[in-house]
Design a protein around this motif. Structure first.
Motif, PDB file in Angstrom:
ATOM      1  N   PRO A 140      23.185 -15.346  76.439  1.00 43.88           N
ATOM      2  CA  PRO A 140      24.426 -16.072  76.150  1.00 43.88           C
ATOM      3  C   PRO A 140      24.173 -17.562  76.405  1.00 43.88           C
ATOM      4  N   ASN A 141      25.225 -18.360  76.432  1.00 42.65           N
ATOM      5  CA  ASN A 141      25.102 -19.785  76.786  1.00 42.65           C
ATOM      6  C   ASN A 141      24.036 -20.482  75.941  1.00 42.65           C
ATOM      7  N   ILE A 142      24.250 -20.446  74.650  1.00 44.26           N
ATOM      8  CA  ILE A 142      23.288 -21.006  73.698  1.00 44.26           C
ATOM      9  C   ILE A 142      23.351 -22.531  73.727  1.00 44.26           C
ATOM     10  N   ILE A 143      22.190 -23.170  73.720  1.00 42.28           N
ATOM     11  CA  ILE A 143      22.144 -24.626  73.795  1.00 42.28           C
ATOM     12  C   ILE A 143      22.772 -25.244  72.544  1.00 42.28           C
ATOM     13  N   ASP A 144      23.149 -26.532  72.651  1.00 39.51           N
ATOM     14  CA  ASP A 144      23.893 -27.166  71.556  1.00 39.51           C
ATOM     15  C   ASP A 144      23.260 -28.470  71.107  1.00 39.51           C
ATOM     16  N   THR A 145      21.948 -28.468  71.007  1.00 42.00           N
ATOM     17  CA  THR A 145      21.231 -29.673  70.598  1.00 42.00           C
ATOM     18  C   THR A 145      21.516 -30.025  69.145  1.00 42.00           C
ATOM     19  N   HIS A 146      21.623 -29.017  68.295  1.00 42.92           N
ATOM     20  CA  HIS A 146      21.786 -29.221  66.851  1.00 42.92           C
ATOM     21  C   HIS A 146      23.212 -28.885  66.425  1.00 42.92           C
ATOM     22  N   PRO A 147      23.667 -29.417  65.289  1.00 44.21           N
ATOM     23  CA  PRO A 147      25.043 -29.156  64.837  1.00 44.21           C
ATOM     24  C   PRO A 147      25.285 -27.677  64.566  1.00 44.21           C
ATOM     25  N   MET A 148      26.532 -27.253  64.803  1.00 47.02           N
ATOM     26  CA  MET A 148      26.937 -25.899  64.436  1.00 47.02           C
ATOM     27  C   MET A 148      27.248 -25.864  62.948  1.00 47.02           C
ATOM     28  N   PRO A 149      27.219 -24.686  62.319  1.00 51.72           N
ATOM     29  CA  PRO A 149      27.489 -24.594  60.880  1.00 51.72           C
ATOM     30  C   PRO A 149      28.870 -25.127  60.509  1.00 51.72           C
ATOM     31  N   LEU A 150      28.950 -25.804  59.375  1.00 51.59           N
ATOM     32  CA  LEU A 150      30.230 -26.349  58.923  1.00 51.59           C
ATOM     33  C   LEU A 150      31.229 -25.249  58.583  1.00 51.59           C
ATOM     34  N   GLY A 151      30.725 -24.062  58.231  1.00 60.90           N
ATOM     35  CA  GLY A 151      31.622 -22.947  57.932  1.00 60.90           C
ATOM     36  C   GLY A 151      32.462 -22.508  59.115  1.00 60.90           C
ATOM     37  N   ASN A 152      32.069 -22.910  60.319  1.00 60.44           N
ATOM     38  CA  ASN A 152      32.846 -22.569  61.507  1.00 60.44           C
ATOM     39  C   ASN A 152      34.224 -23.225  61.519  1.00 60.44           C
ATOM     40  N   LYS A 153      34.421 -24.255  60.711  1.00 65.11           N
ATOM     41  CA  LYS A 153      35.687 -24.994  60.754  1.00 65.11           C
ATOM     42  C   LYS A 153      36.883 -24.124  60.434  1.00 65.11           C
ATOM     43  N   GLN A 154      36.663 -23.023  59.732  1.00 67.97           N
ATOM     44  CA  GLN A 154      37.770 -22.120  59.399  1.00 67.97           C
ATOM     45  C   GLN A 154      38.003 -21.051  60.456  1.00 67.97           C
ATOM     46  N   LEU A 155      37.172 -21.033  61.478  1.00 68.86           N
ATOM     47  CA  LEU A 155      37.213 -19.974  62.469  1.00 68.86           C
ATOM     48  C   LEU A 155      37.823 -20.495  63.767  1.00 68.86           C
ATOM     49  N   HIS A 156      38.810 -19.755  64.256  1.00 68.07           N
ATOM     50  CA  HIS A 156      39.626 -20.249  65.357  1.00 68.07           C
ATOM     51  C   HIS A 156      39.840 -19.179  66.423  1.00 68.07           C
ATOM     52  N   VAL A 157      40.356 -19.647  67.545  1.00 63.27           N
ATOM     53  CA  VAL A 157      40.833 -18.777  68.606  1.00 63.27           C
ATOM     54  C   VAL A 157      42.300 -19.093  68.848  1.00 63.27           C
ATOM     55  N   LYS A 158      43.121 -18.054  68.864  1.00 58.80           N
ATOM     56  CA  LYS A 158      44.557 -18.223  69.061  1.00 58.80           C
ATOM     57  C   LYS A 158      44.897 -17.961  70.527  1.00 58.80           C
ATOM     58  N   SER A 189      24.728 -16.543  63.778  1.00 56.90           N
ATOM     59  CA  SER A 189      24.256 -17.886  64.151  1.00 56.90           C
ATOM     60  C   SER A 189      25.374 -18.918  64.068  1.00 56.90           C
ATOM     61  N   HIS A 190      26.563 -18.560  64.571  1.00 59.23           N
ATOM     62  CA  HIS A 190      27.665 -19.514  64.580  1.00 59.23           C
ATOM     63  C   HIS A 190      27.335 -20.733  65.433  1.00 59.23           C
ATOM     64  N   ASN A 191      26.463 -20.574  66.411  1.00 55.10           N
ATOM     65  CA  ASN A 191      26.034 -21.709  67.225  1.00 55.10           C
ATOM     66  C   ASN A 191      24.957 -22.551  66.541  1.00 55.10           C
ATOM     67  N   GLY A 192      24.518 -22.107  65.361  1.00 52.40           N
ATOM     68  CA  GLY A 192      23.460 -22.814  64.640  1.00 52.40           C
ATOM     69  C   GLY A 192      22.125 -22.141  64.847  1.00 52.40           C
ATOM     70  N   ILE A 193      21.446 -21.810  63.765  1.00 54.64           N
ATOM     71  CA  ILE A 193      20.212 -21.041  63.860  1.00 54.64           C
ATOM     72  C   ILE A 193      19.144 -21.788  64.666  1.00 54.64           C
ATOM     73  N   LEU A 194      19.081 -23.120  64.561  1.00 55.60           N
ATOM     74  CA  LEU A 194      18.084 -23.858  65.333  1.00 55.60           C
ATOM     75  C   LEU A 194      18.389 -23.789  66.825  1.00 55.60           C
ATOM     76  N   ASN A 195      19.657 -23.836  67.175  1.00 52.08           N
ATOM     77  CA  ASN A 195      20.033 -23.695  68.585  1.00 52.08           C
ATOM     78  C   ASN A 195      19.699 -22.304  69.113  1.00 52.08           C
ATOM     79  N   MET A 196      19.879 -21.292  68.255  1.00 55.47           N
ATOM     80  CA  MET A 196      19.563 -19.923  68.663  1.00 55.47           C
ATOM     81  C   MET A 196      18.061 -19.788  68.933  1.00 55.47           C
ATOM     82  N   ILE A 197      17.272 -20.298  68.011  1.00 57.64           N
ATOM     83  CA  ILE A 197      15.816 -20.226  68.173  1.00 57.64           C
ATOM     84  C   ILE A 197      15.380 -20.992  69.418  1.00 57.64           C
TER      85      ILE A 197
END
Length: 282
Positions: A140-158, A189-197
């Protein structure tokens, strides 16, 4: 190590009788262990597994990549068939997962909370890197060096009736270490595939990466084939994967056909697509 795609968005072209759906479920056979990675959107992955001679009742451990229905919608069916395997996942988001389409259409896309309540003893929540089997790790706790996918903009938490952008702290990445090399599994890879790797590579510094397997979430509006990213950005991600000396990449589900073709133009024979029923040895 053998990986079998139990269910994916696209139909098999070689194995009739399999069901496809918007979702992902992989079976991993490794060192006499049977591992289930995600369960698709429904119980159809179990029927496909039977056609593919994969014994779901013999699965020793299961992993959920994140708390979305297209990866955990088959949990109830899994519990009906398998009475013992633990399901490893990150902690739930602080609220309910929703997708917001065209700015106003809202749909719940989270896991069935009732199933999780009814089977509490089957779930193992992980908050730190964990070895769930010998040489099988989840992070868990995936690093955030690289941008997350732009498709995430439609995904939310209520939360308390209000929608906010999902930070995907409920996403994990799985890695298997075999013969001195790593095989990395992602769900979307919502956190971004490069961040996952890079999250895995940081833990196993110096270990070469034999394969990366999973979805990259380059689609804008699942299950439609619109691409959220710019072509140049997808090309650069493909180049960055190669620069990390990843020997082979297998992708599908939320990567999308357009993005795959762009990645293919950059990565050549070092990338292949997955579809329902596909099986490959690593």
């Amino acid at each position: 190590m053998q990986i079998t795609t139990l269910i994916e968005n696209r139909e098999s072209t070689t194995k009739p009788g399999l069901t496809s759906e918007w979702g992902l479920s992989l079976h991993v056979g490794f060192n006499n262990h049977s591992i289930l990675f995600d369960t698709g959107a429904s119980g159809a992955f179990v029927d496909n597994a039977e056609h593919l001679s994969v014994k779901v009742d013999a699965v020793g451990v299961a992993v959920l990549s994140h708390h979305h229905f297209d990866h955990g919608g088959g949990l109830e069916r899994f519990f009906e068939v398998n009475s013992h395997a633990k399901v490893y996942l990150a902690d739930a988001p602080d609220g309910e997962c929703y997708v917001k389409i065209m700015g106003f259409l809202k749909k719940y896309i989270g896991l069935d909370r009732a199933i999780m309540d009814d089977h509490r003893e089957r779930f193992e929540i992980v908050g730190k890197p964990t070895e769930i089997l010998p040489s099988v790790f989840i992070f868990p706790n995936i690093i955030d060096t690289h941008p997350m996918p732009l498709g995430n903009k439609q995904l939310h938490v209520k939360t308390d009736g209000k929608l906010s952008n999902d930070d995907f702290s409920h996403e994990i990445v799985m890695a298997i270490k075999e013969s001195g090399k790593l095989v990395i599994f992602t769900g979307c890879s919502h956190n971004g595939i490069l961040n996952m790797i890079d999250t895995v590579a940081k833990e196993f510094e110096g270990f070469p990466i034999k394969a990366v397997i999973g979805g990259f979430h380059f689609v804008a509006s699942p299950p439609f084939n619109h691409m959220a990213e710019k072509r140049k950005d997808v090309e650069n991600i493909g180049k960055s994967i190669l620069n990390r000396l990843v020997e082979m990449t297998y992708t599908g589900h939320c990567t999308g056909k357009k993005a795959f073709n762009i990645l293919k133009s950059v990565m050549g024979d070092q990338i292949k697509d997955m579809r329902t029923g596909s099986s490959f040895d690593i």
